[in-house]
Design a protein around this motif. Structure first.
Motif, PDB file in Angstrom:
ATOM      1  N   THR A 263       0.838  -1.165  -0.085  1.00 43.99           N
ATOM      2  CA  THR A 263      -0.013   0.123   0.089  1.00 43.99           C
ATOM      3  C   THR A 263       0.823   1.256  -0.153  1.00 43.99           C
ATOM      4  O   THR A 263       2.149   1.286   0.373  1.00 43.99           O
ATOM      5  CB  THR A 263      -1.170   0.101   1.269  1.00 43.99           C
ATOM      6  N   GLN A 264       0.318   2.326  -0.324  1.00 47.24           N
ATOM      7  CA  GLN A 264       1.144   3.524  -0.772  1.00 47.24           C
ATOM      8  C   GLN A 264       1.205   4.270   0.945  1.00 47.24           C
ATOM      9  O   GLN A 264       2.232   4.994   1.065  1.00 47.24           O
ATOM     10  CB  GLN A 264       0.277   4.594  -1.494  1.00 47.24           C
ATOM     11  N   VAL A 265       0.290   4.051   1.606  1.00 56.47           N
ATOM     12  CA  VAL A 265       0.543   4.694   3.094  1.00 56.47           C
ATOM     13  C   VAL A 265       0.652   4.295   3.995  1.00 56.47           C
ATOM     14  O   VAL A 265       1.833   4.275   4.731  1.00 56.47           O
ATOM     15  CB  VAL A 265      -0.841   5.518   3.240  1.00 56.47           C
ATOM     16  N   PHE A 266      -0.226   3.265   4.645  1.00 59.06           N
ATOM     17  CA  PHE A 266      -0.048   2.407   5.774  1.00 59.06           C
ATOM     18  C   PHE A 266       1.096   1.543   5.967  1.00 59.06           C
ATOM     19  O   PHE A 266       2.029   1.564   7.060  1.00 59.06           O
ATOM     20  CB  PHE A 266      -1.267   1.582   6.056  1.00 59.06           C
ATOM     21  N   GLY A 267       1.337   0.954   4.897  1.00 59.49           N
ATOM     22  CA  GLY A 267       2.624   0.234   4.864  1.00 59.49           C
ATOM     23  C   GLY A 267       4.171   0.863   5.003  1.00 59.49           C
ATOM     24  O   GLY A 267       4.905   0.531   5.985  1.00 59.49           O
ATOM     25  N   LYS A 268       4.022   1.980   4.449  1.00 56.85           N
ATOM     26  CA  LYS A 268       5.522   2.916   4.786  1.00 56.85           C
ATOM     27  C   LYS A 268       5.332   3.524   6.018  1.00 56.85           C
ATOM     28  O   LYS A 268       6.284   3.581   6.800  1.00 56.85           O
ATOM     29  CB  LYS A 268       5.419   3.816   3.631  1.00 56.85           C
ATOM     30  N   ALA A 269       4.080   3.842   6.226  1.00 62.09           N
ATOM     31  CA  ALA A 269       4.133   4.822   7.780  1.00 62.09           C
ATOM     32  C   ALA A 269       4.377   3.710   8.587  1.00 62.09           C
ATOM     33  O   ALA A 269       4.994   4.071   9.960  1.00 62.09           O
ATOM     34  CB  ALA A 269       2.539   5.039   7.636  1.00 62.09           C
ATOM     35  N   TYR A 270       3.824   2.538   8.923  1.00 64.12           N
ATOM     36  CA  TYR A 270       4.172   1.353  10.006  1.00 64.12           C
ATOM     37  C   TYR A 270       5.435   0.957   9.913  1.00 64.12           C
ATOM     38  O   TYR A 270       5.912   0.404  10.864  1.00 64.12           O
ATOM     39  CB  TYR A 270       3.095   0.504   9.991  1.00 64.12           C
ATOM     40  N   LEU A 271       5.978   0.969   8.614  1.00 68.39           N
ATOM     41  CA  LEU A 271       7.523   0.645   8.498  1.00 68.39           C
ATOM     42  C   LEU A 271       8.447   1.629   9.457  1.00 68.39           C
ATOM     43  O   LEU A 271       9.345   1.494  10.132  1.00 68.39           O
ATOM     44  CB  LEU A 271       7.953   0.797   7.220  1.00 68.39           C
TER      45      LEU A 271
END
Length: 269
Positions: free
Chosen positions: A80-88
């Protein structure tokens, strides 16, 4: 705000308007009881070096567990564009705390070297930019344009706290504005309060959404961590910190509350 421009991968098939369950006060009570019980145990039932070792291990385990749970959320939102990067970013931030605690223990317990300031502080500091990355990714996606009040809050709140910290630190003892420790602490204090200010803005944006409760819980966790940071850097000015100090309870509580927020978010979306 409409859903125009939102990648369908970012949202589940059905997104509730509000989180179905409210705060689980039993979870908060459990966190309080656990932290207080641990603090009493290491101060009254475990002696000397053993207490320091237990504290160090616990201080490593909690942020490590938090980061592992965070990576499980990353896996859920992979691609995903947002949640994947954010939670990483969030998970890496708390993983850096784990490395910081390991480094701190090596200095303090293994080699009996003063761990403040030390390389451990680099890992401790990494939490702030990584947490800010997590916050800004989410805020930018769901609310691309911040209002004037939000911008003013983000600018003013850290400066007000910094002023209060400076006054308190320089009037408590023989600390002057010319000392290295004073400015060293200010860097961390400002970063911590800036992170909190941005988190509060995020909570205000999401308060009516599906992740509103999870964000509010996250803000509470960040607040507890930041209160611990403010107290800690004030203590270090006067060499008043040791591994069994009650300031640890703020950090432990903060980590555990963030874990609860992650689990709630994962369950919600």
């Amino acid at each position: 705000m409409g859903n125009g421009g939102i990648d369908p991968k970012e949202t589940p098939d059905v997104v509730p308007e509000k989180v179905e369950s409210s705060f689980n006060y039993k979870a908060f009570l459990g966190i309080v009881i656990l932290v207080i019980t641990f603090h009493i145990s290491i101060n009254y039932f475990i002696s000397g070096e053993n207490a320091d070792t237990v504290v160090s291990l616990f201080s490593m385990f909690v942020p490590l567990a938090l980061s592992i749970i965070g990576f499980s959320v990353v896996k859920k939102y992979k691609g995903t564009q947002v949640f994947g990067k954010a939670y990483l970013a969030l998970s890496l931030g708390y993983l850096s705390i784990f490395f910081a605690e390991v480094t701190y223990a090596v200095y303090d317990i293994v080699y009996d070297i003063e761990p403040y300031p030390s390389i451990a502080d680099v890992f401790f500091f990494l939490l702030y930019p990584l947490l800010l990355t997590y916050l800004f990714i989410n805020i930018k996606f769901f609310s691309p344009k911040l209002g004037k009040k939000s911008k003013l809050w983000i600018i003013a709140m850290p400066l007000i706290v910094l002023l209060g910290y400076s006054i308190l630190s320089t009037t408590e003892g023989e600390i002057s504005f010319l000392e290295f420790d004073f400015y060293y602490g200010i860097v961390f204090v400002y970063s911590a309060t800036l992170t909190l200010a941005v988190a509060v803005v995020g909570a205000s944006i999401f308060r009516q959404g599906a992740i509103g409760k999870a964000w509010l819980i996250l803000v509470i966790g960040i607040l507890l961590n930041n209160l611990g940071d403010l107290w800690y850097y004030n203590l270090e000015l006067f060499e008043g910190y040791d591994l069994t100090h009650p300031v640890n309870m703020f950090w432990y509580s903060g980590y555990l509350v963030v874990i609860y927020a992650l689990l709630k978010h994962k369950k919600t979306l």
